[in-house]
Design an enzyme around this catalytic site. Structure first.
Site, mmCIF file in Angstrom:
data_model
loop_
_atom_site.group_PDB
_atom_site.id
_atom_site.type_symbol
_atom_site.label_atom_id
_atom_site.label_comp_id
_atom_site.label_asym_id
_atom_site.label_seq_id
_atom_site.Cartn_x
_atom_site.Cartn_y
_atom_site.Cartn_z
ATOM 1 N N ASP A 354 -3.488 8.310 2.238
ATOM 2 C CA ASP A 354 -3.636 7.961 3.645
ATOM 3 C C ASP A 354 -4.661 8.942 4.227
ATOM 4 O O ASP A 354 -5.020 9.946 3.594
ATOM 5 C CB ASP A 354 -2.290 8.031 4.389
ATOM 6 C CG ASP A 354 -2.342 7.233 5.702
ATOM 7 O OD1 ASP A 354 -3.440 6.982 6.220
ATOM 8 O OD2 ASP A 354 -1.265 6.869 6.212
HETATM 9 C C1 BGC Z 1 -2.909 5.159 8.765
HETATM 10 C C2 BGC Z 1 -3.265 4.226 7.645
HETATM 11 C C3 BGC Z 1 -4.653 3.692 7.868
HETATM 12 C C4 BGC Z 1 -5.621 4.855 8.001
HETATM 13 C C5 BGC Z 1 -7.058 4.412 8.226
HETATM 14 C C6 BGC Z 1 -3.960 6.229 8.983
HETATM 15 O O1 BGC Z 1 -3.708 6.939 10.136
HETATM 16 O O2 BGC Z 1 -1.658 5.762 8.508
HETATM 17 O O3 BGC Z 1 -2.338 3.182 7.555
HETATM 18 O O4 BGC Z 1 -5.044 2.836 6.833
HETATM 19 O O5 BGC Z 1 -5.232 5.643 9.083
HETATM 20 O O6 BGC Z 1 -7.217 3.840 9.442
#
Ligand code: BGC
Length: 939
Positions: A354
């Site tokens: 993530d």
């Molecule tokens: C989220 C993810 C997401 C990523 C990119 C993170 O803050 O938890 O689910 O894909 O950001 O936007």
């Protein structure tokens, strides 16, 4: 365990380097830039004294030293094959010394491509390409180029053989793009209980991503699973049951990948609340992200269960979450990534972090992380500072990380492309949009204020009839009719309704519009929750507009008020109306946005904007009050649900851009409601698991998942708690009858799983010549470095130094020859997917209008070995019937559907005894019951 190699830790000597337009300009010397950046001292990339020392030590000392630590676990794993209960400490209690839950070591990271007949062709193609790549080219695949360093949310660096990859949110449509559909959310898709429609939604979402030039979709979301009613991101996933989540995840992955786009299923695992998910987000005293402490049985039967489905469906990528799992960060947790995911579930694709969920370099790599996104260290966006990139190259050059690991990472990243149908990389369409602006022209690297002004958006319309129709149909079928006393719905002038009042903030647009960034405008109709899964609405027809249009066509008069606090207008208008429709809402989202003290998670389960009072005011004055709850999850309805004038209630999860149209069609009967609740609505908030929001003194919050396997309705059933509306509940404008249950055995069950095939022998990939680090330096003669961009090149030739590198406890480079008994195929032991029984029943539409019925199959397991929930969803089938029409509903019961996870022998077993099979209309309305008697006779 300390390896006796001398390494030295690069100590921070130089002050913080901040990228800005002023400090870094195009003329900057890259080495200067690089030195500054290294000077930050990223702690876990260490350097070996000499190659010779390192090689010999890794091969000899390493083994003897780690043997004893790893012994217990290796032994456990081998003995798992004997089908005998073991006396070892159970998995989650391994090393109980420090905190209650400690993750165990699992090394090495399993090489991909070793499962017979699984992805072999794709692996061959991927290996061929990777063998032609240099170390820096491989590293370039593993490390994002940095936040904003490319058009997508995540970007990898390309090379002569493969283009840069575009990785984009998300699960409900293309984020940060124009001319795309804002699809109904995962929770809405789950509420349809329509497998075919979920699949089409996956296809439609992928088609739009593809048309925008996206390679990897960051979705579907199948974690959180909804442990906590107030959890901020529950609306992204499909509902509070592992089976529902698993089927929805599986068919969404199939739909996405059939369109040639890779699905990245997220978030592995235990990301059940936003509060404390990440250090540096809100609370400065937070020292470590919250640890989701999950027991072995719950891990398998609840949290990992849907991931197994998605992997079985061929998911190319998995995103590890921000939180810790049993006290190790999910993205550097070897038990989770190497053990459960790659070994037991046989995952062949790549693990992506993530955004900023990586916390170490070498350790995360050895623990099984394959790609880091967006490239930088959390909260150091646009700094160019990464745990990988140049530092990964260095760790491979000095052999701290074996080349075989880097090769595996690169092959794992490329193989899914071939699985989803890519022939070669020559015909890939690059992204035709920019996540950073909607303007046609913009600077190439907007956050670094660097580069020329270029065309960055082509405004390609990714929508078509299929994608829009699919979105609309999901929205229609998601709506759940909770109450319809006196059959006041559907609305009709024949029932005496001529004066209609539409009330409530959620009926109209927010004063801030439909598209404040990441959907954080919450004072209007809710199309999605807020955060990375939100999509820009191309337009929204509000409930007010859609309902008013229909009412006007029926010659009604329509009044409207947003008044939610003073009630002057509301009271008067309610007195006058024949029927009032009150639109109320509750919202939540992702932890990086805080709204009115809701830190992603909801701070309570009440309606927003004084909704309870509004409903009461209307209901006191209008005899036919209809409530439409537009929310991200369950809300407390106790203040008004039994009011005699609240004649009807609809629940609508966030439905995307078609929210108004779908609700109006249900209210007026163009569509007969057929959604079912994908969660339980409680009478008391205390019946739900709470958000952990108190920070302990050490700043390291612990979250023991002590409901174990009793998620949602299973907990209510176990403790005999009466819900307001149970899981699976939903009414229709017609009525149905169930009959003729028939259960047939397809394959006789055995207690233990059959032994899976051995792993294929290790394919020895060519290793690169790493004698001369000069080969991996920045090619100044070919290009200039872009500030903040993460390159794979070494900062300098000095890759070897003197200090000890401490390999993680239990580290060994030796690969296993056999999968564990529970493994050996995509998603686990292939036998888990065998059909053991089929169950059929007859459904008849006994009412006067066409409607769809969701037949739900629940199983009660015997308690021969351990106790289990009294009902577990193991099938659902939706059929549409004309009045008087009949149809069969059909369910396949797989081996896994009747298995429990045996924590002592570490395998799925089928217990002897009686399995009760229920078919019904909800988890508490079970009309048909049959039995399966299982007498297993394994040797
Ligand atoms: C989220 C993810 C997401 C990523 C990119 C993170 O803050 O938890 O689910 O894909 O950001 O936007």
């Amino acid at each position: 365990m300390v390896v006796l190699v001398k390494f030295f830790l690069f100590v921070s000597l130089i002050t913080v380097f901040v990228v800005s337009a002023i400090e870094v300009n195009t003329g900057n010397d890259f080495n200067q830039y690089a030195n500054n950046y290294v000077g930050e001292g990223i702690a876990d990339f260490q350097e070996a004294t000499s190659f010779e020392d390192l090689v010999s030590d890794v091969q000899s000392d390493l083994h003897s030293d780690v043997q004893s630590d790893a012994e217990q676990f290796l032994d456990l794993r081998r003995r798992g094959h004997q089908n005998k209960p073991l006396k070892y400490e159970v998995y989650d209690e391994y090393n109980k010394k420090n905190k209650g839950f400690v993750s165990k070591p699992f090394y090495p990271s399993p090489l991909g491509g070793r499962i017979p007949n699984v992805w072999q062709e794709a692996y061959e193609k991927a290996r061929k390409l990777v063998e032609k790549m240099s170390i820096t080219e491989k590293v370039n695949l593993t490390t994002g180029t940095g936040w904003g360093s490319g058009p997508c949310i995540g970007n990898t660096g390309g090379n002569k053989l493969v283009p840069p990859f575009c990785i984009q949110d998300g699960p409900n449509g293309v984020r940060f793009a124009d001319f795309v559909t804002s699809f109904p959310t995962g929770l809405a898709a789950g509420s349809t209980f329509n497998r075919g429609l979920m699949y089409l939604r996956g296809k439609a979402i992928a088609l739009e991503h593809k048309r925008k030039g996206v390679d990897v979709v960051l979705g579907p979301t199948i974690g959180p699973i909804g442990l906590k009613a107030a959890g901020g991101r529950n609306w992204e996933s499909f509902g509070n049951d592992p089976y529902l989540e698993g089927i929805a995840g599986r068919v969404t992955v199939e739909g996405i990948q059939e369109e040639g786009v890779i699905a990245c299923v997220r978030h592995l695992i235990g990301n059940e609340q936003e509060t404390f998910r990440q250090v540096g987000e809100w609370d400065n005293n937070l020292q470590a992200s919250i640890s989701s402490n999950i027991g072995d049985r719950a891990m398998h039967e609840v949290y990992l269960f849907p991931f197994a489905d998605a992997i079985n469906a061929g998911a190319g990528s998995v995103m590890c979450s921000f939180n810790r799992v049993n006290n190790s960060y999910a993205c550097e947790n070897p038990a989770l990534l190497n053990g459960l995911l790659k070994d037991e579930l046989g995952f062949q694709g790549f693990v992506m972090s993530d955004w900023g969920a990586q916390h170490t370099g070498v350790y995360s790599c050895l623990a099984g992380l394959d790609m880091t996104m967006p490239g930088e260290i959390f909260n150091n966006w646009c700094s160019g500072k990464s745990y990988w990139g140049p530092l990964l190259t260095r760790a491979v050059y000095n052999q701290t990380i074996p080349q075989s690991r880097l090769n595996d990472m690169a092959v794992r990243i490329l193989a899914p492309f071939f699985v989803v149908g890519c022939q070669d990389f020559n015909n890939n369409s690059p992204p035709n949009f920019s996540s950073w602006t909607y303007h046609t022209y913009g600077q190439e690297f907007p956050y670094a204020h660097y580069g020329p002004i270029l065309q960055v958006n082509w405004h390609v319309d990714a929508r078509d009839k299929f994608t829009e129709e699919t979105a609309l149909q999901v929205a229609r079928e998601a709506i759940v009719l909770l109450k319809n006393d006196g059959r006041n719905l559907p609305i009709s002038p024949d029932k005496g309704v001529r004066r209609l009042l539409i009330a409530g903030i959620a009926a109209g647009a927010s004063a801030d519009g439909f598209n404040c960034k990441d959907q954080k405008c919450v004072d209007g109709v809710i199309t999605s929750g807020w955060g990375s899964a939100a999509v820009n609405n191309p337009y929204v027809i509000t409930p007010y507009e859609a309902v008013a249009r229909k009412a006007i066509d029926l010659d009604m008069v329509v009044d409207f008020t947003r008044d939610s606090y003073s009630f002057e207008t509301v009271d008067e208008a309610s007195d006058y109306a024949d029927m009032a429709i009150v639109f109320v809402s509750a919202d939540s989202g992702e932890g990086y946005i805080q709204i009115d003290d809701n830190y992603g998670d909801r701070k309570n389960l009440s309606l927003w904007h004084n909704g309870d009072e509004l409903i009461k005011h209307v209901a006191e004055r209008c005899r036919k009050t209809v409530v439409v709850v537009n929310s991200v999850g369950p809300v407390n309805m106790e203040k008004w649900i039994d009011h005699e004038n609240v004649v009807a209630v609809l629940y609508a999860a966030p439905l995307g851009q078609f929210v108004g149209k779908a609700i109006a069609e249900v209210l007026f009967g163009d569509v007969n409601p057929s959604g079912r609740l994908p969660f339980t609505i409680a009478r008391k908030d205390d019946h739900y698991v709470k958000i952990v929001n108190e920070l302990p003194e050490d700043g390291e919050p612990q979250d023991d998942f002590n409901h174990d396997i009793y998620l949602d309705y299973k907990f209510f059933d176990k403790h005999n708690l009466k819900p307001r509306f149970e899981f699976g509940y939903g009414l229709s404008y017609t009525s149905f009858a169930l009959s003729s249950l028939k259960i047939s055995e397809i394959q006789a069950p055995t207690e233990f799983l059959p032994r899976p095939e051995k792993y294929l022998s290790i394919y020895k990939m060519c290793e690169d010549d790493i004698c001369d680090p000069e080969d991996a330096l920045f090619p100044h003669d070919e290009m200039e470095p872009v500030p903040g961009f993460i390159y794979p090149y070494l900062f300098n030739e000095k890759i070897v130094s003197v200090d000890e590198f401490e390999y993680p406890k239990g580290y060994t480079p030796d690969q296993f020859n056999d999968p564990p008994l529970a493994g050996g195929g995509l998603g686990g032991n292939p036998a888990l997917w065998d059909i053991l029984y089929t169950v059929k029943a007859k459904v008849t539409n006994t009412g006067a209008i066409t409607g769809s019925y969701v037949a739900q199959l629940y199983v009660e397991f015997p308690c021969t070995h351990v106790g289990s929930p009294s009902r577990q969803l193991r099938g659902f089938d939706k059929v549409k019937l004309q009045p008087g029409g009949k149809s069969r509903v059909h369910f396949d019961l797989l081996r896994r559907d009747l298995s429990i996870w045996d924590t002592s022998s570490q395998q799925w077993i089928i217990q002897k005894g009686t399995y009760k099979i229920f078919i019904g209309s909800s988890s508490r309305k079970l009309e048909l019951c049959g039995e399966i008697e299982i007498e297993t006779n394994d040797n």
